[in-house]
Design an enzyme around this catalytic site. Structure first.
Site, PDB file in Angstrom:
ATOM      1  N   PHE A 274      -6.896  10.957   9.617  1.00  0.00           N
ATOM      2  CA  PHE A 274      -8.106  10.133   9.597  1.00  0.00           C
ATOM      3  C   PHE A 274      -9.264  10.941   9.015  1.00  0.00           C
ATOM      4  O   PHE A 274      -9.600  12.008   9.526  1.00  0.00           O
ATOM      5  CB  PHE A 274      -8.448   9.638  11.008  1.00  0.00           C
ATOM      6  CG  PHE A 274      -9.649   8.732  11.071  1.00  0.00           C
ATOM      7  CD1 PHE A 274      -9.646   7.504  10.425  1.00  0.00           C
ATOM      8  CD2 PHE A 274     -10.788   9.117  11.771  1.00  0.00           C
ATOM      9  CE1 PHE A 274     -10.751   6.655  10.473  1.00  0.00           C
ATOM     10  CE2 PHE A 274     -11.906   8.272  11.825  1.00  0.00           C
ATOM     11  CZ  PHE A 274     -11.885   7.045  11.176  1.00  0.00           C
TER      12      PHE A 274
ATOM     13  N   LYS B  48       0.805  -1.233   0.000  1.00  0.00           N
ATOM     14  CA  LYS B  48       0.000   0.000   0.000  1.00  0.00           C
ATOM     15  C   LYS B  48       0.836   1.279   0.000  1.00  0.00           C
ATOM     16  O   LYS B  48       0.437   2.276  -0.597  1.00  0.00           O
ATOM     17  CB  LYS B  48      -0.973  -0.005   1.184  1.00  0.00           C
ATOM     18  CG  LYS B  48      -1.874  -1.251   1.252  1.00  0.00           C
ATOM     19  CD  LYS B  48      -2.645  -1.508  -0.037  1.00  0.00           C
ATOM     20  CE  LYS B  48      -3.237  -2.904  -0.077  1.00  0.00           C
ATOM     21  NZ  LYS B  48      -3.784  -3.293  -1.374  1.00  0.00           N
TER      22      LYS B  48
ATOM     23  N   ARG C 136      -8.160  -7.112  -9.506  1.00  0.00           N
ATOM     24  CA  ARG C 136      -8.952  -8.315  -9.788  1.00  0.00           C
ATOM     25  C   ARG C 136     -10.351  -7.914 -10.236  1.00  0.00           C
ATOM     26  O   ARG C 136     -10.725  -6.737 -10.125  1.00  0.00           O
ATOM     27  CB  ARG C 136      -9.093  -9.146  -8.506  1.00  0.00           C
ATOM     28  CG  ARG C 136      -9.813  -8.349  -7.417  1.00  0.00           C
ATOM     29  CD  ARG C 136     -10.141  -9.148  -6.180  1.00  0.00           C
ATOM     30  NE  ARG C 136     -11.013  -8.413  -5.270  1.00  0.00           N
ATOM     31  CZ  ARG C 136     -10.620  -7.534  -4.366  1.00  0.00           C
ATOM     32  NH1 ARG C 136      -9.335  -7.270  -4.229  1.00  0.00           N
ATOM     33  NH2 ARG C 136     -11.495  -6.910  -3.597  1.00  0.00           N
TER      34      ARG C 136
HETATM   35  C1  MV4 Z   1      -9.168   5.293   6.095  1.00  0.00           C
HETATM   36  C2  MV4 Z   1     -10.318   5.806   6.739  1.00  0.00           C
HETATM   37  C3  MV4 Z   1     -10.282   7.108   7.175  1.00  0.00           C
HETATM   38  N1  MV4 Z   1      -9.174   7.856   6.983  1.00  0.00           N
HETATM   39  N2  MV4 Z   1      -8.090   6.091   5.935  1.00  0.00           N
HETATM   40  C4  MV4 Z   1     -10.709   0.783   5.680  1.00  0.00           C
HETATM   41  C5  MV4 Z   1     -10.211  -0.301   4.818  1.00  0.00           C
HETATM   42  C6  MV4 Z   1      -8.994   0.179   4.141  1.00  0.00           C
HETATM   43  N3  MV4 Z   1      -9.113  -0.041   2.746  1.00  0.00           N
HETATM   44  C7  MV4 Z   1      -8.909   1.618   4.464  1.00  0.00           C
HETATM   45  N4  MV4 Z   1      -9.994   1.942   5.342  1.00  0.00           N
HETATM   46  C8  MV4 Z   1     -10.163   3.201   5.816  1.00  0.00           C
HETATM   47  N5  MV4 Z   1      -9.120   4.043   5.636  1.00  0.00           N
HETATM   48  C9  MV4 Z   1      -8.115   7.335   6.383  1.00  0.00           C
HETATM   49  N6  MV4 Z   1      -7.028   8.093   6.224  1.00  0.00           N
HETATM   50  C10 MV4 Z   1     -11.403   4.967   6.907  1.00  0.00           C
HETATM   51  C11 MV4 Z   1     -11.339   3.655   6.470  1.00  0.00           C
HETATM   52  C12 MV4 Z   1     -12.507   2.866   6.714  1.00  0.00           C
HETATM   53  C13 MV4 Z   1     -13.341   2.453   5.673  1.00  0.00           C
HETATM   54  C14 MV4 Z   1     -13.043   2.691   4.342  1.00  0.00           C
HETATM   55  C15 MV4 Z   1     -13.881   2.263   3.336  1.00  0.00           C
HETATM   56  C16 MV4 Z   1     -15.034   1.569   3.653  1.00  0.00           C
HETATM   57  C17 MV4 Z   1     -15.338   1.312   4.940  1.00  0.00           C
HETATM   58  C18 MV4 Z   1     -14.505   1.733   5.974  1.00  0.00           C
HETATM   59  C19 MV4 Z   1     -14.833   1.461   7.297  1.00  0.00           C
HETATM   60  C20 MV4 Z   1     -14.015   1.864   8.298  1.00  0.00           C
HETATM   61  C21 MV4 Z   1     -12.840   2.565   8.010  1.00  0.00           C
END
Ligand code: MV4
Length: 445
Positions: free
Chosen positions: A202, A116, A292
């Protein structure tokens, strides 16, 4: 074009791939574990080879067994589906070494997007917006504290080998940084044997909107519009739709262009998805690339009237893409029906399906491998069916989905159908008023 494709997968996606191969005049080889001997993918394929015991590591993840099955059946290509080995760069490499075409991107592309931090650095260099954060991996707790102070809280720490939510820690207060750093590192090491972690600001209450893309072997890349995947629980998607109720024509244009830039940056070949986080101001940020075909690809197929599996096979065979971008012409919503108990923390509910009635009618597509008498094995993913409702407007698609769900009868196991029925009646869902936090405040009656 390929003469015979081995499908290194099971369940609904194996069936989905077999169906397109049949329409293209391509012979198919199913592989199956002993737990799947009575599965429909085994019956619908031209040939079938048993590749081992029920545990995935003994069968669907066992590369030597898969290669042996491909060699004895003379398959000239392997379709990995999703999950299992779909994003395993080493598997793609081994296919190549055996003169078998891996239907997907090259091992280098998979590797680059699988890490990543490398993916993020590639996107920065390509001019794709990313979430502000650490430059490279974190080197110490002290460094983590300094960066967090600079950016301001809250921040999130993520495993570079992660994705899909594993090995993540959110920090709301300075006092939590040290613990979060140690936990994220330990978790990452245990889960991925790679303890590299990085930090980001975040983004609170974002939407998860992803852009489907396709790239051919000649450097051409196009986008096939978006899917909104914000309705998920513990990083498991439950509902996907296209278009996103949050989308505007301007945002689609900008996100589509960014997705094309992202895929072009690695000369991407095959179908793929660029995942974005979108904040309340409609700022969007690259999150991950999926190299994918995804579970939710059918939603896009319905709104642009396009067979993505056929396109993926054609690209692998060296056929150029048209290169034009697509805009949704319909509204489609997908509900994932899992054999889980939504009243009991979504606990898996494997077992025999005693009674089954599948919905149908205008605007309803059901992709599934189940039948009356089928025994859902406990070893694999609990998804047993995908219901897609298609209509001219979002409201009509929701109404069609409600009607389809009301017809669906699955007895013998618990399913997520009651969850979806209540969701379709939810006022905020109907208004398109939801973020990735939606299911946290959702109480099943
Ligand atoms: C984040 C975020 C908020 N801020 N990054 C969750 C899975 C991974 N692919 C990255 N994710 C997240 N990254 C930052 N900087 C919140 C999430 C996240 C989330 C993202 C997409 C769909 C559902 C989620 C549920 C919780 C947290």
């Amino acid at each position: 074009m390929f003469k015979k494709i081995l499908i290194a997968n099971r369940g609904e996606i194996a069936l989905r791939i077999i169906r397109t191969c049949k329409e293209m005049g391509i012979k198919t080889v199913a592989v199956y574990s002993t737990a799947d001997k009575d599965s429909l993918h085994v019956r619908f394929a031209d040939e079938a080879v048993c590749i081992g015991k029920p545990q995935s590591s003994d069968s669907y993840l066992n590369i030597p067994h898969l290669m042996a099955a491909a060699e004895i059946t003379n398959a000239d290509a392997i379709h990995p589906g999703y999950g299992f080995l779909a994003e395993n760069a080493r598997f793609a490499e081994i296919c190549g070494e055996h003169g078998i075409k891996f239907i997907g991107p090259t091992p280098e592309m998979i590797r680059k997007m699988g890490d990543k931090m490398t993916a993020k650095e590639t996107m920065i260099a390509a001019g794709v917006p990313v979430i502000p954060g650490s430059e490279g991996l974190l080197e110490s707790v002290e460094q983590a504290k300094i960066i967090a102070k600079e950016m301001g809280l809250p921040v999130i720490m993520k495993a570079t080998a992660g994705g899909g939510g594993k090995g993540m820690r959110v920090v709301w207060d300075e006092s939590e940084i040290e613990n979060a750093y140690t936990m994220a590192k330990t978790e990452a090491k245990a889960a991925f044997s790679n303890d590299g972690i990085y930090m980001e600001k975040f983004v609170e209450e974002p939407r998860h909107i992803e852009i489907q893309i396709a790239g051919d072997q000649y450097g051409k890349v196009c986008h096939l519009s978006e899917r909104d995947c914000s309705i998920q629980r513990r990083h498991q998607k439950l509902v996907e739709e296209s278009p996103s109720p949050f989308m505007t024509p301007e945002l689609r244009e900008k996100m589509g262009e960014a997705a094309i830039k992202a895929a072009s940056a690695i000369n991407y070949e095959s179908v793929g998805t660029i995942e974005f986080l979108v904040d309340k101001h409609r700022n969007f940020y690259f999150m991950e690339m999926n190299t994918r075909i995804q579970v939710e690809h059918g939603v896009t197929e319905e709104v642009i009237n396009f067979d993505l599996i056929k396109e993926q096979i054609k690209i692998a065979a060296g056929i150029p893409i048209s290169g034009k971008n697509y805009t949704p012409q319909m509204h489609a919503i997908e509900c994932r029906i899992n054999a889980e108990d939504p009243y009991n923390d979504f606990r898996p509910s494997p077992g025999k399906i005693t009674v089954l009635h599948t919905p149908g009618g205008h605007g309803v597509r059901v992709d599934s491998h189940i039948y009356a008498g089928y025994v859902i094995p406990p070893y694999y993913d609990s998804m047993v069916s995908k219901v897609i409702a298609v209509a001219q407007t979002r409201e009509e698609a929701i109404n069609t989905m409600e009607r389809a769900l009301s017809e669906f009868v699955i007895e013998g196991v618990k399913t997520t159908i009651p969850f979806h029925q209540q969701l379709m009646q939810d006022e905020n869902f109907r208004k398109g008023n939801f973020t990735t936090k939606f299911t946290e405040g959702f109480k099943l009656q």
